[in-house]
Design a protein around this motif. Structure first.
Motif, PDB file in Angstrom:
ATOM      1  N   ASN A 133      58.038  51.256  -0.706  1.00  0.00           N
ATOM      2  CA  ASN A 133      57.120  52.473  -0.605  1.00  0.00           C
ATOM      3  C   ASN A 133      56.421  53.323  -1.884  1.00  0.00           C
ATOM      4  OD1 ASN A 133      56.949  51.851   2.220  1.00  0.00           O
ATOM      5  ND2 ASN A 133      58.577  53.559   2.804  1.00  0.00           N
ATOM      6  N   ILE A 134      57.673  53.340  -2.689  1.00  0.00           N
ATOM      7  CA  ILE A 134      57.275  54.118  -3.876  1.00  0.00           C
ATOM      8  C   ILE A 134      56.184  53.185  -4.779  1.00  0.00           C
ATOM      9  CG2 ILE A 134      58.215  54.966  -6.145  1.00  0.00           C
ATOM     10  CD1 ILE A 134      59.560  56.411  -4.104  1.00  0.00           C
ATOM     11  N   ALA A 135      56.293  52.063  -4.622  1.00  0.00           N
ATOM     12  CA  ALA A 135      55.353  51.131  -5.319  1.00  0.00           C
ATOM     13  C   ALA A 135      53.781  51.473  -4.683  1.00  0.00           C
ATOM     14  CB  ALA A 135      55.707  49.760  -5.236  1.00  0.00           C
ATOM     15  N   LYS A 136      53.879  51.346  -3.491  1.00  0.00           N
ATOM     16  CA  LYS A 136      52.384  51.615  -2.691  1.00  0.00           C
ATOM     17  C   LYS A 136      52.092  52.774  -2.896  1.00  0.00           C
ATOM     18  CE  LYS A 136      53.886  48.487   1.069  1.00  0.00           C
ATOM     19  NZ  LYS A 136      54.371  48.408   2.538  1.00  0.00           N
ATOM     20  N   VAL A 137      52.892  53.990  -2.796  1.00  0.00           N
ATOM     21  CA  VAL A 137      52.391  55.286  -3.033  1.00  0.00           C
ATOM     22  C   VAL A 137      51.860  55.621  -4.464  1.00  0.00           C
ATOM     23  CG1 VAL A 137      53.120  57.675  -2.838  1.00  0.00           C
ATOM     24  CG2 VAL A 137      53.581  56.235  -1.130  1.00  0.00           C
ATOM     25  N   GLY A 138      52.596  54.953  -5.374  1.00  0.00           N
ATOM     26  CA  GLY A 138      52.383  54.901  -6.945  1.00  0.00           C
ATOM     27  C   GLY A 138      50.896  54.397  -7.122  1.00  0.00           C
ATOM     28  N   GLU A 139      50.672  53.193  -6.490  1.00  0.00           N
ATOM     29  CA  GLU A 139      49.338  52.582  -6.535  1.00  0.00           C
ATOM     30  C   GLU A 139      48.405  53.520  -6.151  1.00  0.00           C
ATOM     31  OE1 GLU A 139      48.858  48.970  -4.715  1.00  0.00           O
ATOM     32  OE2 GLU A 139      46.805  48.581  -5.245  1.00  0.00           O
ATOM     33  N   ALA A 140      48.595  54.363  -4.948  1.00  0.00           N
ATOM     34  CA  ALA A 140      47.362  55.182  -4.476  1.00  0.00           C
ATOM     35  C   ALA A 140      47.440  56.414  -5.302  1.00  0.00           C
ATOM     36  CB  ALA A 140      47.876  55.525  -3.101  1.00  0.00           C
ATOM     37  N   LEU A 141      48.551  56.945  -5.710  1.00  0.00           N
ATOM     38  CA  LEU A 141      48.617  58.078  -6.548  1.00  0.00           C
ATOM     39  C   LEU A 141      47.817  57.855  -7.858  1.00  0.00           C
ATOM     40  CD1 LEU A 141      49.350  61.146  -6.385  1.00  0.00           C
ATOM     41  CD2 LEU A 141      51.565  60.392  -7.503  1.00  0.00           C
ATOM     42  N   ALA A 142      48.097  56.643  -8.425  1.00  0.00           N
ATOM     43  CA  ALA A 142      47.117  56.484  -9.501  1.00  0.00           C
ATOM     44  C   ALA A 142      45.754  56.511  -9.622  1.00  0.00           C
ATOM     45  CB  ALA A 142      47.748  55.192 -10.414  1.00  0.00           C
ATOM     46  N   GLN A 143      45.469  55.870  -8.436  1.00  0.00           N
ATOM     47  CA  GLN A 143      43.995  55.829  -8.002  1.00  0.00           C
ATOM     48  C   GLN A 143      43.456  57.137  -7.915  1.00  0.00           C
ATOM     49  OE1 GLN A 143      43.201  53.247  -4.652  1.00  0.00           O
ATOM     50  NE2 GLN A 143      43.798  51.738  -5.658  1.00  0.00           N
ATOM     51  N   ARG A 144      44.339  58.171  -7.351  1.00  0.00           N
ATOM     52  CA  ARG A 144      43.860  59.421  -6.845  1.00  0.00           C
ATOM     53  C   ARG A 144      43.864  60.207  -8.152  1.00  0.00           C
ATOM     54  NH1 ARG A 144      43.763  62.405  -2.086  1.00  0.00           N
ATOM     55  NH2 ARG A 144      43.774  60.291  -1.054  1.00  0.00           N
ATOM     56  N   LEU A 145      44.611  60.066  -9.264  1.00  0.00           N
ATOM     57  CA  LEU A 145      44.607  60.806 -10.129  1.00  0.00           C
ATOM     58  C   LEU A 145      43.515  60.400 -11.213  1.00  0.00           C
ATOM     59  CD1 LEU A 145      48.316  60.582 -11.383  1.00  0.00           C
ATOM     60  CD2 LEU A 145      46.970  62.714 -11.328  1.00  0.00           C
ATOM     61  N   ALA A 146      43.068  59.392 -11.113  1.00  0.00           N
ATOM     62  CA  ALA A 146      41.894  58.451 -11.757  1.00  0.00           C
ATOM     63  C   ALA A 146      40.564  59.194 -11.086  1.00  0.00           C
ATOM     64  CB  ALA A 146      41.840  57.059 -11.682  1.00  0.00           C
ATOM     65  N   GLU A 147      40.800  59.601  -9.757  1.00  0.00           N
ATOM     66  CA  GLU A 147      39.375  60.094  -9.294  1.00  0.00           C
ATOM     67  C   GLU A 147      39.204  61.403  -9.646  1.00  0.00           C
ATOM     68  OE1 GLU A 147      39.861  59.591  -4.968  1.00  0.00           O
ATOM     69  OE2 GLU A 147      37.988  60.605  -4.588  1.00  0.00           O
ATOM     70  N   ILE A 148      40.372  62.443  -9.698  1.00  0.00           N
ATOM     71  CA  ILE A 148      40.466  63.431  -9.902  1.00  0.00           C
ATOM     72  C   ILE A 148      39.898  63.775 -11.505  1.00  0.00           C
ATOM     73  CG2 ILE A 148      41.798  65.577 -10.090  1.00  0.00           C
ATOM     74  CD1 ILE A 148      42.903  64.910  -7.626  1.00  0.00           C
ATOM     75  N   ASP A 149      40.551  63.007 -12.138  1.00  0.00           N
ATOM     76  CA  ASP A 149      40.352  63.380 -13.649  1.00  0.00           C
ATOM     77  C   ASP A 149      39.829  61.858 -14.317  1.00  0.00           C
ATOM     78  OD1 ASP A 149      40.596  64.014 -16.160  1.00  0.00           O
ATOM     79  OD2 ASP A 149      42.686  63.501 -16.398  1.00  0.00           O
ATOM     80  N   ALA A 150      38.536  61.681 -13.774  1.00  0.00           N
ATOM     81  CA  ALA A 150      37.730  60.708 -14.144  1.00  0.00           C
ATOM     82  C   ALA A 150      37.648  60.226 -15.713  1.00  0.00           C
ATOM     83  CB  ALA A 150      36.559  60.522 -13.588  1.00  0.00           C
ATOM     84  N   ALA A 151      37.891  61.201 -16.604  1.00  0.00           N
ATOM     85  CA  ALA A 151      37.632  61.016 -17.868  1.00  0.00           C
ATOM     86  C   ALA A 151      38.790  60.257 -18.582  1.00  0.00           C
ATOM     87  CB  ALA A 151      37.822  62.493 -18.846  1.00  0.00           C
ATOM     88  N   ASN A 152      40.081  60.435 -17.731  1.00  0.00           N
ATOM     89  CA  ASN A 152      41.085  59.560 -17.971  1.00  0.00           C
ATOM     90  C   ASN A 152      41.598  58.577 -17.310  1.00  0.00           C
ATOM     91  OD1 ASN A 152      41.888  61.192 -20.386  1.00  0.00           O
ATOM     92  ND2 ASN A 152      42.375  63.006 -19.069  1.00  0.00           N
ATOM     93  N   ALA A 153      40.709  58.137 -16.476  1.00  0.00           N
ATOM     94  CA  ALA A 153      40.942  56.970 -15.698  1.00  0.00           C
ATOM     95  C   ALA A 153      41.554  55.858 -16.103  1.00  0.00           C
ATOM     96  CB  ALA A 153      39.401  56.556 -14.844  1.00  0.00           C
ATOM     97  N   THR A 154      41.077  55.438 -17.136  1.00  0.00           N
ATOM     98  CA  THR A 154      41.891  54.045 -17.735  1.00  0.00           C
ATOM     99  C   THR A 154      43.452  54.399 -18.170  1.00  0.00           C
ATOM    100  OG1 THR A 154      40.792  54.561 -19.817  1.00  0.00           O
ATOM    101  CG2 THR A 154      39.696  52.940 -18.380  1.00  0.00           C
ATOM    102  N   PHE A 155      43.539  55.513 -18.579  1.00  0.00           N
ATOM    103  CA  PHE A 155      45.015  55.880 -19.037  1.00  0.00           C
ATOM    104  C   PHE A 155      45.758  55.780 -18.032  1.00  0.00           C
ATOM    105  CE2 PHE A 155      47.966  59.525 -19.006  1.00  0.00           C
ATOM    106  CZ  PHE A 155      48.630  59.269 -20.236  1.00  0.00           C
ATOM    107  N   TYR A 156      45.435  56.468 -16.621  1.00  0.00           N
ATOM    108  CA  TYR A 156      46.208  56.358 -15.191  1.00  0.00           C
ATOM    109  C   TYR A 156      46.494  55.017 -15.084  1.00  0.00           C
ATOM    110  CZ  TYR A 156      45.117  61.360 -15.517  1.00  0.00           C
ATOM    111  OH  TYR A 156      45.274  62.634 -15.614  1.00  0.00           O
ATOM    112  N   GLN A 157      45.253  54.329 -14.990  1.00  0.00           N
ATOM    113  CA  GLN A 157      45.314  52.829 -14.547  1.00  0.00           C
ATOM    114  C   GLN A 157      46.410  51.854 -15.447  1.00  0.00           C
ATOM    115  OE1 GLN A 157      41.536  52.085 -14.644  1.00  0.00           O
ATOM    116  NE2 GLN A 157      40.928  53.116 -12.596  1.00  0.00           N
ATOM    117  N   ASP A 158      46.261  52.311 -16.698  1.00  0.00           N
ATOM    118  CA  ASP A 158      47.173  51.457 -17.723  1.00  0.00           C
ATOM    119  C   ASP A 158      48.719  51.983 -17.455  1.00  0.00           C
ATOM    120  OD1 ASP A 158      45.229  50.247 -18.811  1.00  0.00           O
ATOM    121  OD2 ASP A 158      45.056  51.631 -20.725  1.00  0.00           O
TER     122      ASP A 158
END
Lengths: 444, 301
Positions: free
Chosen positions: B144-169
């Motif tokens: 579950n942590i893995a699934k939530v981690g994926e979703a949370l990273a996406q959400r961070l990238a959405e909120i802070d679009a300037a750093n999207a690749t940072f969160y994805q990496d």
């Protein structure tokens, strides 16, 4: 796909191969070899294509499983029903049994209180049941209605308000009928009180609890320490008065609250509030100089100052089994106007301090002390009937409550009430409070 | 007048200081999501964790300090499934932060991204503290942590679009390390498959589902209801015919009921960290599961 004939030939060939080698017929051998090579190539090609197809099928199946799982997640996370948009409805059922050593001709000696105050009637009574309906209106507003169902079969609108949810800069605007944000206890609904009744100072100066029709603007500072500043205007419906029928407002209040944590186990909040209101025909019970029960009527200006503080402790902030809450408020009221037909002015104060101790998951006990200071009162020409007694009323209360869950509570309260000069009322209350419907979230 | 100007300039200064600090403010309701946000956001996020592992997240005081933190948050990361219903709504109404309202990108509920277990077939408060959306203690299963981690990273990238690749990496790196760690835990925990356990609160269905543990009894007669002596003796009787290897509780639970059963039934009482900070060793998400698996293995010996 697999041709059985070809297969048979291949298998036969494999077994026949050694025999064929033995035969040492080179021409036949070459022919066979070539045929075999051809078959091998053809099979390898087929196997390869089969593998690719299998892989594709697997991927598709995996995707399907993933889709199915995410669909299940969606379905479980968002139950849908035709009434899904219905607001949160909560019903508080409350009932009291009261046993008191004095009659119900309640008044507070020397204080022109007004409103529905006092310990209520004796024996069994319904207490105050509450029906609340709350929900987000849309992406800008939240609204709610709270009806108080009184034992005498009357229904009162305790709160009916809308408030903004999306104003910038930490601002919130509230409109309608609501409990004023002054003090600590004033905003809290009866079912969240730690005792059956409100402190004497609230009864004497705010008609038990001050709710008004008006507007409230609050600002929450963008700081780590909690700082909230608010202002209200209203029609001035204090202590069961109607409020004034005039343009503009008849009541203004200002309040500020600060709060924070000390370590992980302690939290606190303190505040300062000011209320200025102009009641018209505020009726209060009293005894006149000849010990006759009278009802006084006040019209004029009333100014109330409140200082409040609350401190809470729980080990590691986990209040499941043990917690302590200590709170105190000081109220001062000065009034200027006419009482009945003559001039009246007064400057009086009162305070209470109480502590609640939760000693087991389901049990709490609490102690409260109330004190009112007669201060200075000028009855003007009323002096003939109403004497300045300089009496300081007080009360001490102890309670024990049992909470089988967060939705139910049964309480025993013992009070020694000396609101009336020369009269001690020993009170026993047994009360239940049950909460049905939407899960309530309690304010600090 | 002079004082007035001083006060106003002080406020302007505070606001300017806030604007200069451009990192995303994350308000995490529970320590596990706070830790996850830190893992994914690194120095691009300021994480405030509202509760700690020794508190019962069902019952949290709606403290003034939490209102202030909610007001300045850009992202609210909570479990959802009504776990925080007793305190979060009242805080939200006081903080009135438009970014965090339900439906906005700033409102993240972990329970939306995992398969919920124990969804009640009927809703009745007589059944105790039941959650209509299913058991909310999802963090005890690393999948579950893995699934939530994926979703949370996406959400961070959405909120802070300037750093999207940072969160994805960062998420890619986290996910790789997490997969390896899960393999390790699963190998270590293989002997736990089918092991019979007693739990104090129904807080571990996801852990049981992951490791194949077999829950045979709970000490709370109903979810959220304090264990009674009559119910405890029933459990003890049940254990005589159907023995269990250990009795499990979360760090925040009172240790008395499980200690009592441990002494009577002669089985070890195991306190699991339950979330980050729940034990000396559980300092982050990785050590949380290192410690959880180790404690279970020790208990099953």
């Amino acid at each position: 796909m697999f041709k059985p004939k070809l297969m048979v030939r291949a298998v036969a060939l494999t077994f026949l191969l050694p025999l064929a080698a033995q035969a040492n017929d080179s021409e036949e051998m070459e022919k066979l070899r070539a045929e075999l090579q051809e078959m091998k190539q053809s099979y390898e090609g087929r196997i390869k294509s089969l593998e690719t197809r299998l892989q594709q099928t697997e991927t598709v199946a995996g995707d399907a499983a993933k889709t199915a799982e995410s669909a299940a997640v969606q379905a479980s996370a968002r139950p849908t029903a035709s009434n899904a948009f219905n607001p949160d409805i909560s019903l508080i059922l409350s009932g009291t049994y009261a046993n008191r050593s004095q009659d119900s001709d309640y008044h507070i000696t020397g204080f022109q209180a007004g409103g529905e105050i006092g310990p209520g009637s004796r024996s069994f009574s319904l207490g105050e049941s509450e029906l609340g309906v709350y929900a987000n209106v849309d992406h800008y507003f939240y609204g709610g209605l709270n009806l108080a169902l009184a034992p005498d079969n009357s229904v009162g609108v305790e709160e009916a308000f809308i408030q903004t949810t999306a104003l910038p800069y930490g601002l919130t605007l509230k409109a309608g009928r609501f409990f004023s944000g002054i003090g600590y206890l004033n905003e809290q609904h009866a079912h969240t009180w730690d005792f059956v009744d409100n402190p004497l100072a609230y009864q004497a100066f705010l008609g038990n609890q001050y709710g008004d029709d008006g507007l409230q603007l609050k600002w929450l500072a963008p700081t780590d320490i909690f700082l909230e500043v608010g202002a209200e205007v209203g029609r001035g419906r204090i202590a069961d008065t109607e409020g004034r029928d005039k343009n503009g407002s008849s009541a203004t209040s200002l309040f500020a609250h600060v709060g924070g944590d000390v370590g992980v186990s302690n939290s606190w909040r303190a505040g300062l509030s000011y209320l200025q209101v102009s009641p018209e025909n505020r009726e209060s019970n009293d005894l006149d100089a000849s010990n006759t029960f009278v009802t006084n009527s006040f019209t004029g200006k009333s100014k109330v100052w409140i200082a409040d503080a609350v401190w809470k402790w729980a080990p590691n902030g986990n209040g499941t089994n043990t917690s302590v809450k200590v709170q105190g408020e000081y109220l001062h009221r000065s009034e200027d106007g006419t009482l009945n037909t003559d001039d009246y002015s007064a400057s009086q104060s009162g305070w209470y301090v109480q502590g609640v101790y939760k000693f087991l998951q389901e049990w709490r006990t609490a102690l409260r002390y109330d004190h009112l200071d007669a201060g200075t009162v000028n009855y003007g020409l009323n002096t003939a009937g109403l004497a300045d007694t300089n009496y300081n009323p007080q009360r001490i209360s102890w309670m024990l409550d049992y909470n089988p869950s967060e939705f139910s509570r049964v309480r025993l309260q013992l009070s020694r009430d000396e609101s009336r000069q020369g009269v001690t009322d020993n009170q026993v209350f047994i009360q239940y409070q049950m909460s049905l419907g939407a899960h309530g979230a309690h304010k600090y | 007048m002079k004082k007035c100007i001083q006060i106003i300039s002080l406020f302007l200064l505070i606001m300017a200081a806030q604007a200069a600090n451009a990192a995303i403010n994350v308000f995490a309701c529970e320590p596990e999501w706070g830790a996850l946000a830190k893992d994914l956001g690194g120095d691009k996020v300021n994480v405030f964790t509202a509760t700690n592992a020794l508190q019962d997240v069902h019952h949290i005081e709606a403290k003034p300090s939490l209102v202030s933190q909610l007001r300045k948050a850009d992202l609210l990361a909570c479990t959802g499934s009504e776990l925080e219903i007793g305190w979060l709504p009242v805080l939200m109404r006081q903080a009135n932060n438009a970014k965090l309202q339900a439906g906005k990108p700033g409102n993240f509920e972990a329970a939306h991204y995992v398969k919920m277990l124990e969804i009640p077939s009927r809703l009745d408060r007589a059944d105790g503290d039941v959650h209509p959306g299913g058991n909310p203690h999802i963090q005890t299963d690393p999948r579950n942590i893995a699934k939530v981690g994926e979703a949370l990273a996406q959400r961070l990238a959405e909120i802070d679009a300037a750093n999207a690749t940072f969160y994805q990496d960062r998420h890619k790196d986290f996910a790789q390390r997490w997969q390896l760690a899960m393999k390790r835990w699963e190998t270590q925990a293989a002997p736990l498959k089918g092991v019979a356990i007693v739990v104090q609160h129904k807080g571990f269905p996801y852990l049981e589902d992951w490791l194949g543990l077999n829950e045979i009894a709970t000490l709370e007669p109903k979810p959220g209801v304090e264990p009674t002596s009559s119910h405890l003796s029933e459990v003890l009787t049940q254990l005589q015919s159907q023995p269990a290897k250990m009795v499990i509780r979360a760090a925040y639970n009172s240790d008395r009921p499980s200690q009592w059963l441990s002494e009577k039934a002669k089985i070890p009482a195991v306190a699991l960290p339950f979330t980050v900070g729940g034990s000396e060793r559980a300092k982050d998400l990785f050590s949380l599961f290192d410690d959880t698996v180790q404690r279970l293995l020790d208990g099953a010996k």
